[in-house]
Design a protein around this motif. Sequence first.
Motif, PDB file in Angstrom:
ATOM      1  N   PHE A  34       0.745  -1.275  -0.357  1.00 56.49           N
ATOM      2  CA  PHE A  34       0.179   0.226  -0.026  1.00 56.49           C
ATOM      3  C   PHE A  34       0.589   1.506  -0.058  1.00 56.49           C
ATOM      4  CE2 PHE A  34      -3.096  -3.097   1.636  1.00 56.49           C
ATOM      5  CZ  PHE A  34      -4.486  -2.076   0.386  1.00 56.49           C
ATOM      6  N   MET A  35       2.088   1.147   0.855  1.00 55.49           N
ATOM      7  CA  MET A  35       2.843   2.017   0.898  1.00 55.49           C
ATOM      8  C   MET A  35       3.671   2.881  -0.700  1.00 55.49           C
ATOM      9  SD  MET A  35       4.149   2.225   4.453  1.00 55.49           S
ATOM     10  CE  MET A  35       5.144   3.998   4.770  1.00 55.49           C
ATOM     11  N   ILE A  36       3.893   1.325  -0.840  1.00 51.62           N
ATOM     12  CA  ILE A  36       4.758   1.577  -2.410  1.00 51.62           C
ATOM     13  C   ILE A  36       3.630   2.416  -3.317  1.00 51.62           C
ATOM     14  CG2 ILE A  36       5.576  -0.160  -4.355  1.00 51.62           C
ATOM     15  CD1 ILE A  36       7.143  -1.222  -2.324  1.00 51.62           C
ATOM     16  N   ALA A  37       2.413   1.714  -3.638  1.00 46.03           N
ATOM     17  CA  ALA A  37       1.515   2.455  -3.925  1.00 46.03           C
ATOM     18  C   ALA A  37       1.588   3.454  -4.158  1.00 46.03           C
ATOM     19  CB  ALA A  37       0.135   1.395  -4.094  1.00 46.03           C
ATOM     20  N   GLY A  38       1.061   4.285  -3.039  1.00 42.89           N
ATOM     21  CA  GLY A  38       1.287   5.332  -2.532  1.00 42.89           C
ATOM     22  C   GLY A  38       1.874   6.221  -2.165  1.00 42.89           C
ATOM     23  N   VAL A  39       3.015   5.879  -2.957  1.00 42.50           N
ATOM     24  CA  VAL A  39       4.342   6.852  -3.880  1.00 42.50           C
ATOM     25  C   VAL A  39       4.867   6.966  -4.989  1.00 42.50           C
ATOM     26  CG1 VAL A  39       6.463   6.561  -4.134  1.00 42.50           C
ATOM     27  CG2 VAL A  39       5.809   6.411  -1.517  1.00 42.50           C
ATOM     28  N   LEU A 174      -3.936   5.871   0.632  1.00 43.32           N
ATOM     29  CA  LEU A 174      -2.870   4.485   0.122  1.00 43.32           C
ATOM     30  C   LEU A 174      -1.426   5.194   1.049  1.00 43.32           C
ATOM     31  CD1 LEU A 174      -2.633   4.413  -3.396  1.00 43.32           C
ATOM     32  CD2 LEU A 174      -3.938   2.558  -1.874  1.00 43.32           C
ATOM     33  N   ILE A 175      -0.720   6.165   1.117  1.00 48.12           N
ATOM     34  CA  ILE A 175       0.491   5.700   2.688  1.00 48.12           C
ATOM     35  C   ILE A 175      -0.586   5.434   4.008  1.00 48.12           C
ATOM     36  CG2 ILE A 175       2.235   6.977   3.014  1.00 48.12           C
ATOM     37  CD1 ILE A 175       2.696   8.079  -0.170  1.00 48.12           C
ATOM     38  N   PHE A 176      -1.526   6.509   3.950  1.00 44.53           N
ATOM     39  CA  PHE A 176      -2.008   6.483   5.540  1.00 44.53           C
ATOM     40  C   PHE A 176      -2.298   4.685   5.800  1.00 44.53           C
ATOM     41  CE2 PHE A 176      -1.803  11.279   6.383  1.00 44.53           C
ATOM     42  CZ  PHE A 176      -1.399  11.176   7.307  1.00 44.53           C
ATOM     43  N   ILE A 177      -3.206   4.532   4.657  1.00 43.66           N
ATOM     44  CA  ILE A 177      -3.143   2.880   5.006  1.00 43.66           C
ATOM     45  C   ILE A 177      -2.874   1.684   5.042  1.00 43.66           C
ATOM     46  CG2 ILE A 177      -4.446   1.117   3.679  1.00 43.66           C
ATOM     47  CD1 ILE A 177      -6.648   3.497   2.129  1.00 43.66           C
ATOM     48  N   GLY A 178      -1.195   1.899   3.931  1.00 42.44           N
ATOM     49  CA  GLY A 178      -0.010   0.970   4.402  1.00 42.44           C
ATOM     50  C   GLY A 178       0.679   1.248   5.303  1.00 42.44           C
ATOM     51  N   SER A 179       0.984   2.121   6.123  1.00 37.27           N
ATOM     52  CA  SER A 179       1.634   2.575   7.083  1.00 37.27           C
ATOM     53  C   SER A 179       0.328   1.869   8.492  1.00 37.27           C
ATOM     54  CB  SER A 179       1.737   4.034   7.751  1.00 37.27           C
ATOM     55  OG  SER A 179       0.506   5.004   7.558  1.00 37.27           O
ATOM     56  N   SER A 180      -0.561   2.035   8.052  1.00 37.39           N
ATOM     57  CA  SER A 180      -1.599   1.275   9.854  1.00 37.39           C
ATOM     58  C   SER A 180      -1.043  -0.012   9.706  1.00 37.39           C
ATOM     59  CB  SER A 180      -2.944   1.543   9.079  1.00 37.39           C
ATOM     60  OG  SER A 180      -3.459   3.046   9.137  1.00 37.39           O
ATOM     61  N   TRP A 181      -1.777  -0.947   8.376  1.00 38.16           N
ATOM     62  CA  TRP A 181      -1.018  -2.044   8.437  1.00 38.16           C
ATOM     63  C   TRP A 181      -0.116  -2.085   8.656  1.00 38.16           C
ATOM     64  CZ3 TRP A 181      -4.872  -5.619   8.028  1.00 38.16           C
ATOM     65  CH2 TRP A 181      -6.196  -4.767   7.397  1.00 38.16           C
ATOM     66  N   LEU A 182       1.138  -1.662   8.652  1.00 39.88           N
ATOM     67  CA  LEU A 182       2.185  -1.889   8.548  1.00 39.88           C
ATOM     68  C   LEU A 182       2.237  -2.045  10.260  1.00 39.88           C
ATOM     69  CD1 LEU A 182       5.534  -2.473   7.642  1.00 39.88           C
ATOM     70  CD2 LEU A 182       5.871   0.149   7.983  1.00 39.88           C
ATOM     71  N   SER A 183       2.065  -1.246  10.869  1.00 39.84           N
ATOM     72  CA  SER A 183       2.304  -1.025  12.521  1.00 39.84           C
ATOM     73  C   SER A 183       1.121  -2.475  13.208  1.00 39.84           C
ATOM     74  CB  SER A 183       1.423   0.706  13.111  1.00 39.84           C
ATOM     75  OG  SER A 183       2.100   1.496  11.954  1.00 39.84           O
TER      76      SER A 183
END
Length: 194
Positions: A34-39, A174-183
């Motif tokens: 998700f974070m890569i997709a956001g970037v 997407l970056i916020f969703i990715g960081s949430s899943w990562l956390s």
Amino acid sequence: MTATTNDRGPHSLGDSIRALRAKWGWIVALGVIFMIAGVIALGSVVMATVSAVLIVGIMMIMAGVAEIIAAFRVKDWGKAIFWGLLGALYVAAGVIAFMNPFEAATVLTLFLGIALIAGGIVRMFLAWHMREAGKPWGWIVVSGIISILLGAMIIAKWPYSSFYVLGIFLGIDLIFIGSSWLSIGLALKRRHAA
């Protein structure tokens, strides 16, 4: 009745968390994707805007089809026709979003700017009433002001902002969703190791 797991899966929150702990790696991987997709979306905001419009178009078509199906279940013909027309409008709007994504982005961006301004005004109104009740209200006012300013900036640059605003919002989301899943995944890993 005790909370146990059987062939059908977990029956309690604790059982669900234990099942997720074993999958922490997949959750971390999902967060990274998700974070890569956001970037990537932030790197190409015009294409991300088109993607966002296409996603909205898909959702509108799905909602329209659901409305049309629901119309056949309504017994009153007047209501059935109304539901069917509403569904047809949703499907038509979704098709237009697919055929003309930049024109659809122009309309969606204008609505987003208006919604941000309206939401900011409502927040400030509510904060004003919270002040009279003695509750903390300052951060709500700040939030309302930021929403109004953001909406005003979008509208001030409209229709040119239509090419990049939705893409920026999609990338940040997407970056916020990715960081949430990562956390969540890393927290599950720490619990798994303990």
